[in-house]
Design a protein around this motif. Structure first.
Motif, PDB file in Angstrom:
ATOM      1  N   UNK A 179       0.795  -1.225   0.000  1.00 54.49           N
ATOM      2  CA  UNK A 179       0.000   0.000   0.000  1.00 54.49           C
ATOM      3  C   UNK A 179       0.824   1.270   0.000  1.00 54.49           C
ATOM      4  N   UNK A 180       2.146   1.147   0.248  1.00 56.37           N
ATOM      5  CA  UNK A 180       2.978   2.357   0.244  1.00 56.37           C
ATOM      6  C   UNK A 180       3.207   2.816  -1.202  1.00 56.37           C
ATOM      7  N   UNK A 181       3.535   4.116  -1.343  1.00 56.86           N
ATOM      8  CA  UNK A 181       3.727   4.684  -2.684  1.00 56.86           C
ATOM      9  C   UNK A 181       5.195   5.044  -2.888  1.00 56.86           C
ATOM     10  N   UNK A 182       5.729   4.610  -4.016  1.00 58.48           N
ATOM     11  CA  UNK A 182       7.125   4.873  -4.352  1.00 58.48           C
ATOM     12  C   UNK A 182       7.170   5.913  -5.469  1.00 58.48           C
ATOM     13  N   UNK A 183       7.993   6.949  -5.307  1.00 55.44           N
ATOM     14  CA  UNK A 183       8.176   7.927  -6.396  1.00 55.44           C
ATOM     15  C   UNK A 183       9.370   7.469  -7.227  1.00 55.44           C
ATOM     16  N   UNK A 184       9.129   7.065  -8.463  1.00 64.80           N
ATOM     17  CA  UNK A 184      10.229   6.605  -9.309  1.00 64.80           C
ATOM     18  C   UNK A 184      10.630   7.778 -10.198  1.00 64.80           C
ATOM     19  N   UNK A 185      11.911   8.164 -10.124  1.00 68.08           N
ATOM     20  CA  UNK A 185      12.311   9.364 -10.869  1.00 68.08           C
ATOM     21  C   UNK A 185      13.343   9.092 -11.949  1.00 68.08           C
ATOM     22  N   UNK A 186      13.943   7.902 -11.974  1.00 65.78           N
ATOM     23  CA  UNK A 186      14.910   7.650 -13.047  1.00 65.78           C
ATOM     24  C   UNK A 186      15.051   6.153 -13.270  1.00 65.78           C
ATOM     25  N   UNK A 187      15.889   5.821 -14.224  1.00 68.14           N
ATOM     26  CA  UNK A 187      16.193   4.413 -14.463  1.00 68.14           C
ATOM     27  C   UNK A 187      15.212   3.741 -15.385  1.00 68.14           C
ATOM     28  N   UNK A 188      15.312   2.441 -15.422  1.00 66.53           N
ATOM     29  CA  UNK A 188      14.509   1.639 -16.347  1.00 66.53           C
ATOM     30  C   UNK A 188      13.266   1.139 -15.627  1.00 66.53           C
ATOM     31  N   UNK A 189      12.116   1.315 -16.234  1.00 65.26           N
ATOM     32  CA  UNK A 189      10.884   0.771 -15.663  1.00 65.26           C
ATOM     33  C   UNK A 189      10.252  -0.128 -16.714  1.00 65.26           C
ATOM     34  N   UNK A 190      10.074  -1.380 -16.378  1.00 57.18           N
ATOM     35  CA  UNK A 190       9.421  -2.279 -17.342  1.00 57.18           C
ATOM     36  C   UNK A 190       7.920  -2.265 -17.093  1.00 57.18           C
ATOM     37  N   UNK A 191       7.178  -2.333 -18.172  1.00 57.14           N
ATOM     38  CA  UNK A 191       5.728  -2.336 -18.063  1.00 57.14           C
ATOM     39  C   UNK A 191       5.230  -3.684 -18.549  1.00 57.14           C
ATOM     40  N   UNK A 192       4.402  -4.306 -17.731  1.00 55.42           N
ATOM     41  CA  UNK A 192       3.895  -5.637 -18.088  1.00 55.42           C
ATOM     42  C   UNK A 192       3.257  -5.629 -19.473  1.00 55.42           C
ATOM     43  N   UNK A 193       3.672  -6.555 -20.315  1.00 55.05           N
ATOM     44  CA  UNK A 193       3.091  -6.669 -21.655  1.00 55.05           C
ATOM     45  C   UNK A 193       3.762  -5.761 -22.678  1.00 55.05           C
ATOM     46  N   UNK A 194       4.701  -4.908 -22.224  1.00 53.42           N
ATOM     47  CA  UNK A 194       5.383  -4.039 -23.204  1.00 53.42           C
ATOM     48  C   UNK A 194       6.875  -4.411 -23.229  1.00 53.42           C
ATOM     49  N   UNK A 195       7.704  -3.689 -22.543  1.00 53.70           N
ATOM     50  CA  UNK A 195       9.123  -4.056 -22.419  1.00 53.70           C
ATOM     51  C   UNK A 195       9.713  -3.345 -21.225  1.00 53.70           C
TER      52      UNK A 195
END
Ligand code: BTN
Length: 322
Positions: free
Chosen positions: A306-322
């Motif tokens: 339930x906690x929220x993470x602020x992602x500000x850089x780097x690689x983020x993979x998205x399910x079903x994409x890449x």
């Protein structure tokens, strides 16, 4: 002279006589004919008919500074347009010009990029006249902290321009890839030169896959091009102009802030939102559901607890994409 003549031909629906052109420019008809030939050498198709004059049939497909200058409708972006024959990286080339004092809005594009830079140390090459690779130098009067909006605003602008120009259902994969379906069409790399608390300049590099059909094996499953998706060859000068016109509009309308309409449009087009995403934090692989974009351009990810993470850089993979 070439630019002025091109401008007249671009705006004329009918043939324009050599006599009219020579009077307009105060040069001989021989000089008009020579300039017409120079435009033909650039790749313009110009029909000449005796007693009627000249008519522009088509502009070249490869990037050309004179054509871009005549087509663009911007005030700042492309204040200076340089099209190179080939270069290692337009970003690096423009950073050198930036260090030497290049003006706000300078645009460097290239017909071939042989050692281009992608995000996270990757390469971004562009075969001769196949794709669009360009960089824009900005000297924005904003604090280094506000710089975070520049890349998402550029992504938003490129996405909107390509949707309009090609009809493709382009989306943004956070932070700034433009994708069609589950494949990447555009990459953006922003680099900053700042001293203490003042930004010297920002270089925004944009690579658009236009006509490329074959991709290196390692990216062939996750890359695509406009031609591959539409089976249509779009003119690259018209395409780059559509993109820079929109980039300027986005910067002006938003005042370099990712809020209000710009943030809503970005979020609506962002394919990562509502999806399961994977990223790394302190060398740890994490997963969660991307829920929103912050005004700093961060991706807000809700974790399982339930906690929220602020992602500000780097690689983020998205399910079903890449
Ligand atoms: C990415 O990895 O997604 C970013 C790719 C950015 C490529 C462009 S092409 C023009 C400019 N010059 C470079 O060397 N890189 C950028």
């Amino acid at each position: 002279m070439q630019a002025k003549l091109l401008n007249i031909l671009l705006n004329a629906d009918e043939f324009i006589s050599g006599q009219v052109l020579s009077e307009e420019f105060g040069i001989s008809r021989q000089a008009v004919w020579k300039t017409i030939n120079l435009l033909k050498e650039r790749g313009c198709e110009i029909k000449s008919v005796q007693n009627k004059g000249y008519k522009l049939i088509s502009i070249p497909d490869h990037l050309d500074d004179c054509i871009i200058n005549e087509l663009k409708q911007t005030g700042v972006i492309g204040s200076e347009v340089i099209v190179l024959d080939r270069v290692a990286s337009t970003n690096d080339y423009l950073k050198r010009l930036g260090d030497e004092g290049a003006v706000n809005g300078t645009l460097v594009a290239t017909r071939e990029q042989f050692s281009g830079k992608g995000r996270l140390g990757r390469v971004w090459e562009s075969e001769r006249d196949e794709n669009i690779a360009f960089s824009i130098l900005l000297r924005p009067n904003i604090r280094p902290n506000d710089i975070t909006s520049i890349t998402p605003l550029t992504g938003l602008a490129v996405c909107k321009a390509l949707r309009q120009f090609t009809g493709l259902d382009c989306k943004i994969k956070w932070p700034n890839d433009i994708v069609v379906g589950n494949k990447k069409l555009v990459g953006i790399l922003t680099e900053l030169s700042a001293e203490l608390n003042a930004i010297s300049y920002v270089v925004i590099g944009v690579g658009i896959n236009v006509d490329q059909v074959i991709f290196p094996r390692e990216i062939s499953k996750k890359a695509t091009s406009i031609y591959r998706e539409t089976r249509t060859y779009f003119n690259k000068n018209e395409l780059i102009v559509a993109v820079i016109n929109q980039i300027e509009k986005e910067f002006v309308d938003s005042n370099f802030e990712l809020k209000g309409t710009a943030l809503k449009e970005y979020s609506d087009l962002c394919i990562s939102i509502g999806k399961e995403v994977g990223f790394t934090r302190d060398d740890k692989s994490m997963t969660g559901t991307a829920t929103a974009i912050s005004e700093n351009g961060e991706l807000l990810v809700t974790l399982e607890d339930g906690s929220v993470c602020n992602v500000y850089s780097g690689e983020v993979t998205v399910q079903g994409i890449y």
